[in-house]
Design a protein around this motif. Structure first.
Motif, PDB file in Angstrom:
ATOM      1  N   SER A  87      59.251 -48.078  -9.068  1.00  0.00           N
ATOM      2  CA  SER A  87      58.752 -46.788  -8.575  1.00  0.00           C
ATOM      3  C   SER A  87      57.244 -46.886  -8.361  1.00  0.00           C
ATOM      4  N   ILE A  88      56.809 -46.588  -7.144  1.00  0.00           N
ATOM      5  CA  ILE A  88      55.392 -46.675  -6.786  1.00  0.00           C
ATOM      6  C   ILE A  88      54.820 -45.264  -6.659  1.00  0.00           C
ATOM      7  N   THR A  89      53.653 -45.044  -7.240  1.00  0.00           N
ATOM      8  CA  THR A  89      52.939 -43.771  -7.100  1.00  0.00           C
ATOM      9  C   THR A  89      51.708 -43.999  -6.236  1.00  0.00           C
ATOM     10  N   TRP A  90      51.687 -43.350  -5.062  1.00  0.00           N
ATOM     11  CA  TRP A  90      50.563 -43.514  -4.142  1.00  0.00           C
ATOM     12  C   TRP A  90      49.485 -42.468  -4.433  1.00  0.00           C
ATOM     13  N   PRO A  91      48.271 -42.886  -4.731  1.00  0.00           N
ATOM     14  CA  PRO A  91      47.175 -41.909  -4.820  1.00  0.00           C
ATOM     15  C   PRO A  91      46.963 -41.241  -3.464  1.00  0.00           C
ATOM     16  N   ALA A  92      46.460 -40.018  -3.485  1.00  0.00           N
ATOM     17  CA  ALA A  92      46.188 -39.307  -2.227  1.00  0.00           C
ATOM     18  C   ALA A  92      45.207 -40.136  -1.386  1.00  0.00           C
ATOM     19  N   PRO A  93      45.528 -40.364  -0.109  1.00  0.00           N
ATOM     20  CA  PRO A  93      44.679 -41.203   0.741  1.00  0.00           C
ATOM     21  C   PRO A  93      43.580 -40.409   1.446  1.00  0.00           C
ATOM     22  N   ALA A 160      42.076 -47.433 -15.382  1.00  0.00           N
ATOM     23  CA  ALA A 160      42.189 -47.506 -13.927  1.00  0.00           C
ATOM     24  C   ALA A 160      43.547 -46.982 -13.460  1.00  0.00           C
ATOM     25  N   ILE A 161      44.604 -47.315 -14.196  1.00  0.00           N
ATOM     26  CA  ILE A 161      45.938 -46.818 -13.843  1.00  0.00           C
ATOM     27  C   ILE A 161      46.017 -45.312 -14.070  1.00  0.00           C
ATOM     28  N   ALA A 162      45.442 -44.856 -15.192  1.00  0.00           N
ATOM     29  CA  ALA A 162      45.452 -43.421 -15.489  1.00  0.00           C
ATOM     30  C   ALA A 162      44.713 -42.636 -14.403  1.00  0.00           C
ATOM     31  N   ALA A 163      43.585 -43.165 -13.925  1.00  0.00           N
ATOM     32  CA  ALA A 163      42.820 -42.483 -12.883  1.00  0.00           C
ATOM     33  C   ALA A 163      43.602 -42.431 -11.575  1.00  0.00           C
ATOM     34  N   ALA A 164      44.301 -43.521 -11.244  1.00  0.00           N
ATOM     35  CA  ALA A 164      45.093 -43.548 -10.009  1.00  0.00           C
ATOM     36  C   ALA A 164      46.252 -42.563 -10.088  1.00  0.00           C
ATOM     37  N   LEU A 165      46.896 -42.465 -11.231  1.00  0.00           N
ATOM     38  CA  LEU A 165      47.990 -41.505 -11.398  1.00  0.00           C
ATOM     39  C   LEU A 165      47.484 -40.067 -11.272  1.00  0.00           C
ATOM     40  N   ALA A 166      46.270 -39.829 -11.760  1.00  0.00           N
ATOM     41  CA  ALA A 166      45.693 -38.481 -11.672  1.00  0.00           C
ATOM     42  C   ALA A 166      45.349 -38.106 -10.238  1.00  0.00           C
ATOM     43  N   LYS A 260      40.478 -30.423  -0.855  1.00  0.00           N
ATOM     44  CA  LYS A 260      40.550 -30.231  -2.303  1.00  0.00           C
ATOM     45  C   LYS A 260      41.637 -31.081  -2.955  1.00  0.00           C
ATOM     46  N   HIS A 261      42.784 -31.160  -2.309  1.00  0.00           N
ATOM     47  CA  HIS A 261      43.902 -31.913  -2.868  1.00  0.00           C
ATOM     48  C   HIS A 261      44.920 -32.174  -1.767  1.00  0.00           C
ATOM     49  N   ALA A 262      45.959 -32.947  -2.122  1.00  0.00           N
ATOM     50  CA  ALA A 262      47.079 -33.205  -1.222  1.00  0.00           C
ATOM     51  C   ALA A 262      48.340 -32.629  -1.848  1.00  0.00           C
ATOM     52  N   VAL A 263      49.337 -32.332  -1.010  1.00  0.00           N
ATOM     53  CA  VAL A 263      50.602 -31.770  -1.487  1.00  0.00           C
ATOM     54  C   VAL A 263      51.742 -32.560  -0.860  1.00  0.00           C
ATOM     55  N   ASP A 264      52.681 -32.994  -1.697  1.00  0.00           N
ATOM     56  CA  ASP A 264      53.815 -33.818  -1.273  1.00  0.00           C
ATOM     57  C   ASP A 264      55.080 -32.951  -1.272  1.00  0.00           C
ATOM     58  N   ILE A 265      55.684 -32.755  -0.096  1.00  0.00           N
ATOM     59  CA  ILE A 265      56.840 -31.865   0.054  1.00  0.00           C
ATOM     60  C   ILE A 265      58.028 -32.704   0.502  1.00  0.00           C
ATOM     61  N   LYS A 266      59.095 -32.702  -0.262  1.00  0.00           N
ATOM     62  CA  LYS A 266      60.273 -33.526   0.037  1.00  0.00           C
ATOM     63  C   LYS A 266      61.418 -32.629   0.484  1.00  0.00           C
ATOM     64  N   GLY A 267      61.800 -32.802   1.755  1.00  0.00           N
ATOM     65  CA  GLY A 267      62.893 -32.017   2.305  1.00  0.00           C
ATOM     66  C   GLY A 267      62.414 -30.703   2.895  1.00  0.00           C
ATOM     67  N   CYS A 268      63.165 -30.220   3.898  1.00  0.00           N
ATOM     68  CA  CYS A 268      62.850 -28.935   4.515  1.00  0.00           C
ATOM     69  C   CYS A 268      64.147 -28.300   4.988  1.00  0.00           C
TER      70      CYS A 268
END
Length: 271
Positions: A87-93, A160-166, A260-268
């Motif tokens: 499982s990969i967690t992508w930081p907001a780009p 570094a991992i904790a910061a990326a997850l945040a 300010k932030h990103a929002v990840d929406i799965k499905g519509c």
């Protein structure tokens, strides 16, 4: 719900896929370096690690949906041992403009958290494989980087991992999304999608990214506008082969990138 359409061959997508094909770069030693970080074991027994990409000054790499001018990253884990689920967690780009085209990715450094579920909890996990990615400065070029590392189950918390997850995008609930709908309309080459997301502003200029949920399909960069509480994004989805394709709304992924932030929406839902 699935919608089936027919489409003709899409020349623009064919060019994009050719550029994205994994190719080993030559004569570019030191542009980007990959190493594996250890984060130990979690309370549920999984291993936490990360792939860290360190780039030379001025160089960038790309997010999983890289935009019009990027190369999508690909991973090969087949040489690994005792690896079940990955499982990969992508930081907001970030969003970049390249010669009038928009790309989405990261500069300087990317820490990509990876959570591994071992096949056998009593044995160690060994990560071995390759990552194909694009890097860009004045020109954009593909790179292939190998990794070979036994994860340390006793490693402590890695900052570094904790910061990326945040830095991950908010979930739809965290982003206070009250509704997400998609209207699908056949076009000459594929299908137009109009996504309407009811949510508070993510700050500043908002850009929506639409992922069809099928790697054989490609979505153009959406035109994004806000009307009150609703963000509207329109894109065209095409299939390079020209064959009919099914589009499942439950697999569509919409990411809203704001100041300010990103929002990840799965499905519509149907629009």
């Amino acid at each position: 719900m699935k919608t089936l359409i027919g489409s003709t061959a899409a020349a623009a997508l064919t060019v994009c896929l050719c550029l994205a094909a994994p190719v080993s770069a030559q004569g570019l030693d030191g542009v980007v370096q990959l190493d594996v970080l250890d984060g130990g074991r979690t309370a549920k027994g999984t291993y936490l690690g990360a792939l860290r990409l360190t780039l030379k000054d001025g160089w960038k790499t790309y997010w999983r949906a890289p935009g019009d001018a990027g190369i999508p990253p690909q991973f090969d884990w087949t040489g690994s041992r005792n690896v079940g689920d990955v499982s990969i967690t992508w930081p907001a780009p970030e969003i970049f403009d390249q010669n009038g085209l928009q790309s989405i990715g990261y500069e300087d450094q990317l820490v990509l958290p990876v959570e591994i579920t071992p096949k056998n909890p009593a044995k160690t996990v060994h990560l071995r494989g390759e990552m194909d990615l694009g890097v860009c400065k004045d020109v954009c070029i593909p790179e292939r980087l190998g990794f070979d590392h036994t994860l340390d189950a006793d490693a402590g918390r890695n900052p570094a991992i904790a910061a990326a997850l945040a830095q991950r995008p908010y979930s739809a609930r965290e982003g206070r999304v009250s509704k997400a709908s998609c209207r699908l309309t056949p076009t000459a080459d594929g299908m137009q999608i109009e996504a309407r997301v009811t949510m508070p502003s993510a700050g500043g200029r908002e850009v929506a990214v639409i992922e069809p949920g099928n790697p054989a399909l490609w979505a153009s960069q959406p035109d994004t506008v806000r009307q009150g509480d609703t963000l509207i994004a329109r894109s065209e989805i095409i299939n390079a082969s020209g064959a009919p394709f099914a589009l499942d709304r439950s697999e569509i992924r919409i990411t809203v990138l704001g100041a300010k932030h990103a929002v990840d929406i799965k499905g519509c839902s149907a629009g």
